[in-house]
Design an enzyme around this catalytic site. Structure first.
Site, PDB file in Angstrom:
ATOM      1  N   CYS A 127     -54.485 -31.140 -13.415  1.00 45.18           N
ATOM      2  CA  CYS A 127     -54.077 -32.356 -14.129  1.00 45.18           C
ATOM      3  C   CYS A 127     -54.356 -32.230 -15.625  1.00 45.18           C
ATOM      4  CB  CYS A 127     -54.826 -33.555 -13.548  1.00 45.18           C
ATOM      5  SG  CYS A 127     -54.479 -35.091 -14.404  1.00 45.18           S
TER       6      CYS A 127
ATOM      7  N   CYS B 264     -46.326 -47.105 -14.765  1.00 50.00           N
ATOM      8  CA  CYS B 264     -47.529 -46.327 -14.471  1.00 50.00           C
ATOM      9  C   CYS B 264     -48.477 -46.509 -15.654  1.00 50.00           C
ATOM     10  CB  CYS B 264     -47.137 -44.863 -14.290  1.00 50.00           C
ATOM     11  SG  CYS B 264     -48.535 -43.756 -14.066  1.00 50.00           S
TER      12      CYS B 264
ATOM     13  N   CYS C  44     -46.304 -37.196 -12.933  1.00 54.01           N
ATOM     14  CA  CYS C  44     -47.686 -37.190 -12.447  1.00 54.01           C
ATOM     15  C   CYS C  44     -48.436 -35.991 -12.999  1.00 54.01           C
ATOM     16  CB  CYS C  44     -47.727 -37.067 -10.930  1.00 54.01           C
ATOM     17  SG  CYS C  44     -47.110 -38.473 -10.059  1.00 54.01           S
TER      18      CYS C  44
ATOM     19  N   CYS D 275     -60.313 -38.452 -18.865  1.00 54.09           N
ATOM     20  CA  CYS D 275     -60.816 -38.604 -17.496  1.00 54.09           C
ATOM     21  C   CYS D 275     -61.963 -37.624 -17.308  1.00 54.09           C
ATOM     22  CB  CYS D 275     -59.704 -38.288 -16.495  1.00 54.09           C
ATOM     23  SG  CYS D 275     -60.170 -38.530 -14.759  1.00 54.09           S
TER      24      CYS D 275
ATOM     25  N   LEU E   7     -55.436 -36.882  -1.911  1.00 55.97           N
ATOM     26  CA  LEU E   7     -56.017 -35.977  -0.917  1.00 55.97           C
ATOM     27  C   LEU E   7     -55.868 -34.528  -1.404  1.00 55.97           C
ATOM     28  CD1 LEU E   7     -57.310 -36.044   1.905  1.00 55.97           C
ATOM     29  CD2 LEU E   7     -55.008 -35.850   2.871  1.00 55.97           C
TER      30      LEU E   7
ATOM     31  N   GLU F 144     -51.304 -43.040 -22.478  1.00 57.71           N
ATOM     32  CA  GLU F 144     -49.889 -43.027 -22.141  1.00 57.71           C
ATOM     33  C   GLU F 144     -49.603 -43.948 -20.966  1.00 57.71           C
ATOM     34  OE1 GLU F 144     -47.810 -39.241 -23.532  1.00 57.71           O
ATOM     35  OE2 GLU F 144     -49.490 -38.490 -22.364  1.00 57.71           O
TER      36      GLU F 144
ATOM     37  N   CYS G 103     -59.858 -32.567 -12.455  1.00 58.01           N
ATOM     38  CA  CYS G 103     -59.015 -31.885 -11.468  1.00 58.01           C
ATOM     39  C   CYS G 103     -58.276 -30.754 -12.205  1.00 58.01           C
ATOM     40  CB  CYS G 103     -58.028 -32.858 -10.834  1.00 58.01           C
ATOM     41  SG  CYS G 103     -58.833 -34.206  -9.942  1.00 58.01           S
TER      42      CYS G 103
HETATM   43  N1  SAH Z   1     -57.317 -40.375 -11.116  1.00 55.64           N
HETATM   44  C1  SAH Z   1     -56.428 -40.980 -10.170  1.00 55.64           C
HETATM   45  C2  SAH Z   1     -55.128 -41.493 -10.767  1.00 55.64           C
HETATM   46  C3  SAH Z   1     -54.360 -40.597 -11.729  1.00 55.64           C
HETATM   47  S1  SAH Z   1     -53.403 -39.242 -11.164  1.00 55.64           S
HETATM   48  C4  SAH Z   1     -56.125 -40.038  -9.030  1.00 55.64           C
HETATM   49  O1  SAH Z   1     -56.379 -38.852  -9.166  1.00 55.64           O
HETATM   50  O2  SAH Z   1     -55.663 -40.488  -7.981  1.00 55.64           O
HETATM   51  C5  SAH Z   1     -52.113 -39.845 -10.186  1.00 55.64           C
HETATM   52  C6  SAH Z   1     -51.605 -38.814  -9.193  1.00 55.64           C
HETATM   53  O3  SAH Z   1     -51.018 -37.693  -9.855  1.00 55.64           O
HETATM   54  C7  SAH Z   1     -52.732 -38.258  -8.309  1.00 55.64           C
HETATM   55  O4  SAH Z   1     -52.362 -38.326  -6.953  1.00 55.64           O
HETATM   56  C8  SAH Z   1     -52.828 -36.801  -8.738  1.00 55.64           C
HETATM   57  O5  SAH Z   1     -53.255 -35.982  -7.678  1.00 55.64           O
HETATM   58  C9  SAH Z   1     -51.395 -36.522  -9.171  1.00 55.64           C
HETATM   59  N2  SAH Z   1     -51.268 -35.345 -10.043  1.00 55.64           N
HETATM   60  C10 SAH Z   1     -52.141 -34.915 -10.965  1.00 55.64           C
HETATM   61  N3  SAH Z   1     -51.691 -33.783 -11.557  1.00 55.64           N
HETATM   62  C11 SAH Z   1     -50.510 -33.496 -11.000  1.00 55.64           C
HETATM   63  C12 SAH Z   1     -49.534 -32.448 -11.177  1.00 55.64           C
HETATM   64  N4  SAH Z   1     -49.725 -31.472 -12.075  1.00 55.64           N
HETATM   65  N5  SAH Z   1     -48.420 -32.491 -10.426  1.00 55.64           N
HETATM   66  C13 SAH Z   1     -48.222 -33.480  -9.531  1.00 55.64           C
HETATM   67  N6  SAH Z   1     -49.086 -34.487  -9.318  1.00 55.64           N
HETATM   68  C14 SAH Z   1     -50.230 -34.497 -10.029  1.00 55.64           C
END
Ligand code: SAH
Length: 379
Positions: A149, A135, A366, A142, A249, A122, A146
């Protein structure tokens, strides 16, 4: 035809499957940058002729947005007969097609794109009054897992090639242009599916083409690569690009960070900070992303810890109220609580911005990018 080995993009392996088919498969032009294309052309002509043809080709395909060519096209570009047969073995068509295009009420457009092997990724087009941002994804799925996510839940299916990353931009730019898009697509964030530092060579190659004035000509300062903090890749990142670095972070201490981000167990916050101090080139800065989860990491005291952690580092903080993800217990704080967190950070002298959720209603915000899982929902 055998490509110059040291320069041939490993990339196409990702899009063309693996094994013996690689050498016979057409190779994506979009997986090259100026240097690798010049090197490949040098197998057929002089260095200066190769450089000049590479420049013409990049301009024609990526700036003027050609998706096909033949011998006549190349003749018209004044490409010599020494280079045309080689170039005609290359594939200039986009490596992705649009599987689904979903506009959000806030003008964001979520694009579900299908690679030639059927993989789904996407990309999200985010128009703004001042700038339009895309984006992009760097991987299919991945591996970083996390807990908040959606992409993390998929696991890693495969890497994207540089060409597949570039083609997200080609496709989105075309859609945006044909909609009369204004302002033009100028900003790019690697915040889609995947961990860019786990596919760094392809991400850097794509970034070189996207910031090349002969191709897309994006300003490096308008390209941001976001990582969970794979600290051993920081030197290669800074050596390879002038793009901006963003680090997720998301928690103010190791215990909480490791609870939601497995990378936290491997690289504690102190190691992350030490690596940033050691590798950040003079004049560069870091963007920290901090997703706010109600009752988890959103207390004003947590803001103090964040401010303490980043003290002395050239940086800004983007606070992101959490979007609905795979873990229903993780929710965004109330607006008041978000304001209090931001106020505390600002009071500590931290430059802070709240990232307003865009595309949430279509699952394009995000952490909501689900790739293949999306199709299951569509059916
Ligand atoms: N893998 C990389 C880039 C992809 S995610 C990374 O983690 O930085 C891009 C951003 O979206 C990251 O800062 C992540 O913490 C944030 N993100 C992931 N899941 C989210 C959610 N459910 N709500 C808000 N931000 C989220």
């Amino acid at each position: 035809m055998t490509p110059a080995r040291s320069h041939a993009p490993s990339a196409d392996r990702g899009s063309q499957g693996s094994g013996a088919a690689i050498d016979r498969a057409p190779r994506l032009l979009a997986s090259h940058d100026a240097e690798s294309l010049t090197a490949a052309l040098e197998a057929h002509g002089t260095a200066s002729a190769a450089r000049s043809v590479a420049a013409k080709v990049l301009r024609h395909v990526f700036r003027e947005d050609a998706t096909t060519w033949d011998d006549d096209t190349l003749r018209a570009l004044d490409v010599g007969g020494w280079a045309r047969p080689f170039l005609l073995t290359m594939d200039v068509a986009p490596s992705l097609e649009i599987a689904d295009q979903v506009p959000s009420a806030d003008d964001t457009v979520r694009l579900l794109l299908r690679a030639r092997d059927g993989a789904l990724v996407e990309a999200v087009l985010i128009p703004g009054p001042a700038r339009t941002t895309l984006c992009v994804s760097s991987q299919v799925g991945c591996a970083r897992a996390c807990t908040f996510c959606e992409t993390g839940r998929l696991g890693l299916a495969r890497q994207l090639s540089a060409g597949e990353i570039v083609d997200q931009v080609r496709i989105a730019r075309r859609i945006w242009r044909s909609a009369g898009g204004d302002p033009a697509l100028s900003n790019l964030v690697f915040m889609g599916m995947g961990e860019p530092f786990d596919n760094l060579a392809e991400v850097l190659r794509a970034t070189r083409l996207l910031t090349d004035g002969r191709a897309f000509g994006l300003a490096p300062s308008r390209v941001t690569v976001s990582t969970v903090g794979v600290i051993d890749k920081l030197p290669a990142f800074f050596a390879g690009t002038r793009a901006e670095l963003a680090v997720s972070l998301n928690a103010p201490d190791d215990r909480r960070r490791a609870a939601i981000m497995p990378i936290g167990a491997r690289f504690p916050l102190a190691a992350l900070r030490e690596a940033l101090d050691r590798t950040l080139p003079a004049g560069r800065r870091v963007l920290f992303e901090y997703v706010l989860f109600e009752g988890f990491n959103d207390a004003p005291e947590d803001a103090n810890l964040v401010a303490e952690y980043i003290r002395g580092l050239r940086c800004r903080v983007n606070v992101i109220p959490s979007n609905p993800g795979p873990d229903p217990s993780l929710r965004p704080p109330s607006p008041d609580r978000i304001d209090a967190f931001v106020a505390r950070l600002s009071a500590c002298g931290v430059t802070t911005l709240v990232r307003r959720p865009r595309g949430r209603d279509v699952g394009g915000a995000c952490g909501q990018l689900a790739g293949a899982r999306r199709l299951a929902v569509l059916r």
